[in-house]
Scaffold this motif. Structure first.
Motif, PDB file in Angstrom:
ATOM      1  N   LEU A 261       0.856  -1.337   0.039  1.00  0.00           N
ATOM      2  CA  LEU A 261      -0.062   0.129   0.095  1.00  0.00           C
ATOM      3  C   LEU A 261       0.878   1.329  -0.199  1.00  0.00           C
ATOM      4  O   LEU A 261       1.957   1.313   0.437  1.00  0.00           O
ATOM      5  N   PRO A 262       0.423   2.489  -0.491  1.00  0.00           N
ATOM      6  CA  PRO A 262       1.309   3.712  -0.248  1.00  0.00           C
ATOM      7  C   PRO A 262       1.253   3.751   1.250  1.00  0.00           C
ATOM      8  O   PRO A 262       0.564   3.570   2.073  1.00  0.00           O
ATOM      9  N   ASP A 263       2.584   4.421   1.369  1.00  0.00           N
ATOM     10  CA  ASP A 263       3.005   4.797   2.761  1.00  0.00           C
ATOM     11  C   ASP A 263       1.951   5.717   3.667  1.00  0.00           C
ATOM     12  O   ASP A 263       1.673   5.538   4.731  1.00  0.00           O
ATOM     13  N   HIS A 264       1.095   6.436   3.005  1.00  0.00           N
ATOM     14  CA  HIS A 264       0.292   7.402   3.402  1.00  0.00           C
ATOM     15  C   HIS A 264      -1.278   6.763   3.990  1.00  0.00           C
ATOM     16  O   HIS A 264      -1.890   7.507   4.530  1.00  0.00           O
ATOM     17  N   GLN A 265      -1.586   5.611   3.269  1.00  0.00           N
ATOM     18  CA  GLN A 265      -2.608   4.785   3.559  1.00  0.00           C
ATOM     19  C   GLN A 265      -2.875   4.188   4.674  1.00  0.00           C
ATOM     20  O   GLN A 265      -1.920   3.413   4.988  1.00  0.00           O
ATOM     21  N   TRP A 266      -3.936   4.547   5.524  1.00  0.00           N
ATOM     22  CA  TRP A 266      -4.063   3.800   6.935  1.00  0.00           C
ATOM     23  C   TRP A 266      -4.787   2.861   6.828  1.00  0.00           C
ATOM     24  O   TRP A 266      -5.827   2.715   6.063  1.00  0.00           O
ATOM     25  N   GLU A 267      -4.469   1.874   7.477  1.00  0.00           N
ATOM     26  CA  GLU A 267      -4.975   0.580   7.955  1.00  0.00           C
ATOM     27  C   GLU A 267      -5.664   0.276   9.398  1.00  0.00           C
ATOM     28  O   GLU A 267      -4.722   0.881  10.187  1.00  0.00           O
ATOM     29  N   LYS A 268      -6.498  -0.213   9.702  1.00  0.00           N
ATOM     30  CA  LYS A 268      -6.882  -0.627  11.316  1.00  0.00           C
ATOM     31  C   LYS A 268      -6.908  -2.099  11.402  1.00  0.00           C
ATOM     32  O   LYS A 268      -7.384  -2.845  10.730  1.00  0.00           O
ATOM     33  N   TYR A 269      -6.026  -2.491  12.506  1.00  0.00           N
ATOM     34  CA  TYR A 269      -5.913  -3.803  12.818  1.00  0.00           C
ATOM     35  C   TYR A 269      -6.328  -4.125  14.376  1.00  0.00           C
ATOM     36  O   TYR A 269      -5.929  -3.093  14.993  1.00  0.00           O
TER      37      TYR A 269
ATOM     38  N   TYR B 263      -6.019 -20.178  32.473  1.00  0.00           N
ATOM     39  CA  TYR B 263      -6.500 -19.318  33.294  1.00  0.00           C
ATOM     40  C   TYR B 263      -6.115 -17.859  32.694  1.00  0.00           C
ATOM     41  O   TYR B 263      -5.882 -16.858  33.321  1.00  0.00           O
ATOM     42  N   HIS B 264      -5.967 -17.641  31.408  1.00  0.00           N
ATOM     43  CA  HIS B 264      -5.840 -16.552  30.598  1.00  0.00           C
ATOM     44  C   HIS B 264      -6.985 -15.898  30.328  1.00  0.00           C
ATOM     45  O   HIS B 264      -7.989 -16.394  30.189  1.00  0.00           O
ATOM     46  N   SER B 265      -6.886 -14.635  30.469  1.00  0.00           N
ATOM     47  CA  SER B 265      -7.921 -13.688  29.629  1.00  0.00           C
ATOM     48  C   SER B 265      -7.213 -12.934  28.885  1.00  0.00           C
ATOM     49  O   SER B 265      -6.030 -12.819  28.401  1.00  0.00           O
ATOM     50  N   ALA B 266      -7.996 -11.996  28.016  1.00  0.00           N
ATOM     51  CA  ALA B 266      -7.636 -11.292  26.850  1.00  0.00           C
ATOM     52  C   ALA B 266      -8.072 -10.021  26.853  1.00  0.00           C
ATOM     53  O   ALA B 266      -9.126  -9.347  27.287  1.00  0.00           O
ATOM     54  N   ILE B 267      -7.315  -9.010  26.163  1.00  0.00           N
ATOM     55  CA  ILE B 267      -7.522  -7.580  25.928  1.00  0.00           C
ATOM     56  C   ILE B 267      -7.229  -7.303  24.573  1.00  0.00           C
ATOM     57  O   ILE B 267      -6.125  -7.728  24.088  1.00  0.00           O
ATOM     58  N   MET B 268      -8.338  -6.825  23.747  1.00  0.00           N
ATOM     59  CA  MET B 268      -8.257  -6.521  22.495  1.00  0.00           C
ATOM     60  C   MET B 268      -8.002  -4.741  22.350  1.00  0.00           C
ATOM     61  O   MET B 268      -8.837  -4.148  22.989  1.00  0.00           O
ATOM     62  N   ASN B 269      -7.128  -4.590  21.527  1.00  0.00           N
ATOM     63  CA  ASN B 269      -6.671  -3.197  21.012  1.00  0.00           C
ATOM     64  C   ASN B 269      -6.906  -2.731  19.529  1.00  0.00           C
ATOM     65  O   ASN B 269      -6.312  -3.768  19.070  1.00  0.00           O
ATOM     66  N   THR B 270      -7.441  -1.938  19.171  1.00  0.00           N
ATOM     67  CA  THR B 270      -7.321  -1.522  17.909  1.00  0.00           C
ATOM     68  C   THR B 270      -6.042  -0.320  17.475  1.00  0.00           C
ATOM     69  O   THR B 270      -5.969   0.455  18.408  1.00  0.00           O
ATOM     70  N   HIS B 271      -5.367  -0.617  16.489  1.00  0.00           N
ATOM     71  CA  HIS B 271      -4.449   0.370  16.129  1.00  0.00           C
ATOM     72  C   HIS B 271      -4.444   0.654  14.548  1.00  0.00           C
ATOM     73  O   HIS B 271      -4.795   0.116  13.800  1.00  0.00           O
ATOM     74  N   ASP B 272      -4.568   2.043  14.361  1.00  0.00           N
ATOM     75  CA  ASP B 272      -4.338   2.535  13.060  1.00  0.00           C
ATOM     76  C   ASP B 272      -2.861   2.632  12.410  1.00  0.00           C
ATOM     77  O   ASP B 272      -2.077   3.312  13.184  1.00  0.00           O
ATOM     78  N   ILE B 273      -2.494   2.134  11.296  1.00  0.00           N
ATOM     79  CA  ILE B 273      -1.226   1.666  11.037  1.00  0.00           C
ATOM     80  C   ILE B 273      -0.867   2.405   9.417  1.00  0.00           C
ATOM     81  O   ILE B 273      -1.882   2.413   8.735  1.00  0.00           O
ATOM     82  N   ASN B 274       0.116   3.055   9.402  1.00  0.00           N
ATOM     83  CA  ASN B 274       0.583   3.330   7.780  1.00  0.00           C
ATOM     84  C   ASN B 274       1.925   2.961   7.393  1.00  0.00           C
ATOM     85  O   ASN B 274       2.535   2.460   8.520  1.00  0.00           O
ATOM     86  N   GLY B 275       2.340   3.298   6.431  1.00  0.00           N
ATOM     87  CA  GLY B 275       3.629   2.953   5.817  1.00  0.00           C
ATOM     88  C   GLY B 275       5.076   3.814   6.919  1.00  0.00           C
ATOM     89  O   GLY B 275       6.023   3.248   6.694  1.00  0.00           O
TER      90      GLY B 275
END
Length: 247
Positions: free
Chosen positions: A63-71, A95-107
């Motif tokens: 992708l172009p470096d300026h294009q953002w993606e969310k993961y 005995y595991h629990s989970a935490i989910m976070n989303t992040h916006d990423i570009n190049g």
């Protein structure tokens, strides 16, 4: 690089295989975790692994470096020590629990900047007890995804891009395994149904970092995942070089 396949069953008339590849074996994590790496940034190795995965997947799409993606990143934490009464690591069970976070990423993201962002997002959620307060919500969403695959991207039942463990497994038992004639092994778990595209199981085995990467097949091909793992390794190695230049 090693690889294995474990058959899990069938889903929607498509055979689902949980496949394993490795993020390079037997290289030292000392530079990543040193006083100039994770320690100086007050983060853990899990943040660096998650960041490397996010940068790698964005780059793999050309992708172009300026294009953002969310993961989405899922971090698993062992709750034994924070239960009442606390349990030791010798208590068998999940005995595991989970935490989910989303992040916006570009190049333009760099390993250490993104690693700090990933880890801080997880740590802030953990400090707010999200691993307990959000447990029922996450379970509800998982059940809904199983019942309605169309709610997930391309009906893939992938609820996150990558999952990592807050802390690696420390394994110093190679001498015992050698006595038993065991040359190599991996420890990981895989569940049938919803989950991330990549699950990272990191172990520091006799001082060397060993990562097993579990992914669903045929949803993702081995070639696709191997390319992603190679990119992750290069990003982490470059991160080590950056640490060395800072020291």
């Amino acid at each position: 690089m090693g690889s294995r396949e474990i058959e899990l069953g069938t889903s929607y008339n498509v055979e689902i295989i949980s496949s394993i590849t490795r993020l390079g074996a037997n290289w030292s994590p000392n530079k990543l975790c040193s006083s100039h790496g994770c320690k100086s940034r007050e983060i853990k190795l899990s943040g660096a692994l998650a960041a490397a995965g996010l940068i790698a997947v964005h780059a793999s799409k050309h992708l172009p470096d300026h294009q953002w993606e969310k993961y989405a990143v899922v971090t698993l934490l062992d709750c034994r020590s924070i239960l009442e009464p606390p349990l030791s690591s010798n208590n068998l069970g999940f005995y595991h629990s989970a935490i989910m976070n989303t992040h916006d990423i570009n190049g333009g993201n760099t390993l250490w900047e993104l690693a700090k962002r990933c880890y801080n997002a997880f740590a802030n959620a953990k400090n707010s007890n999200k691993h307990f307060t959000d447990m029922s919500d996450l379970n509800f969403l998982m059940c809904k995804a199983i019942e309605n695959p169309g709610l997930t991207p391309s009906s893939s039942m992938r609820t996150a891009f990558i999952s990592v463990f807050e802390d690696p497994v420390i394994d110093d038992s190679s001498e015992v395994h050698q006595e038993l004639g065991v040359e190599d092994y991996e420890g990981c778990a895989s569940v049938h149904g919803v989950g991330p595209s990549i699950a990272i199981f990191d172990t520091i085995r006799d001082g060397a970092l060993n990562c097993a990467c579990v992914y669903p097949s045929p949803l993702h091909s081995r070639e696709q995942m191997q390319d992603l793992m190679d990119r992750m390794k290069r990003i982490l190695v470059d991160g080590c070089d950056d640490v060395e230049s800072e020291s």
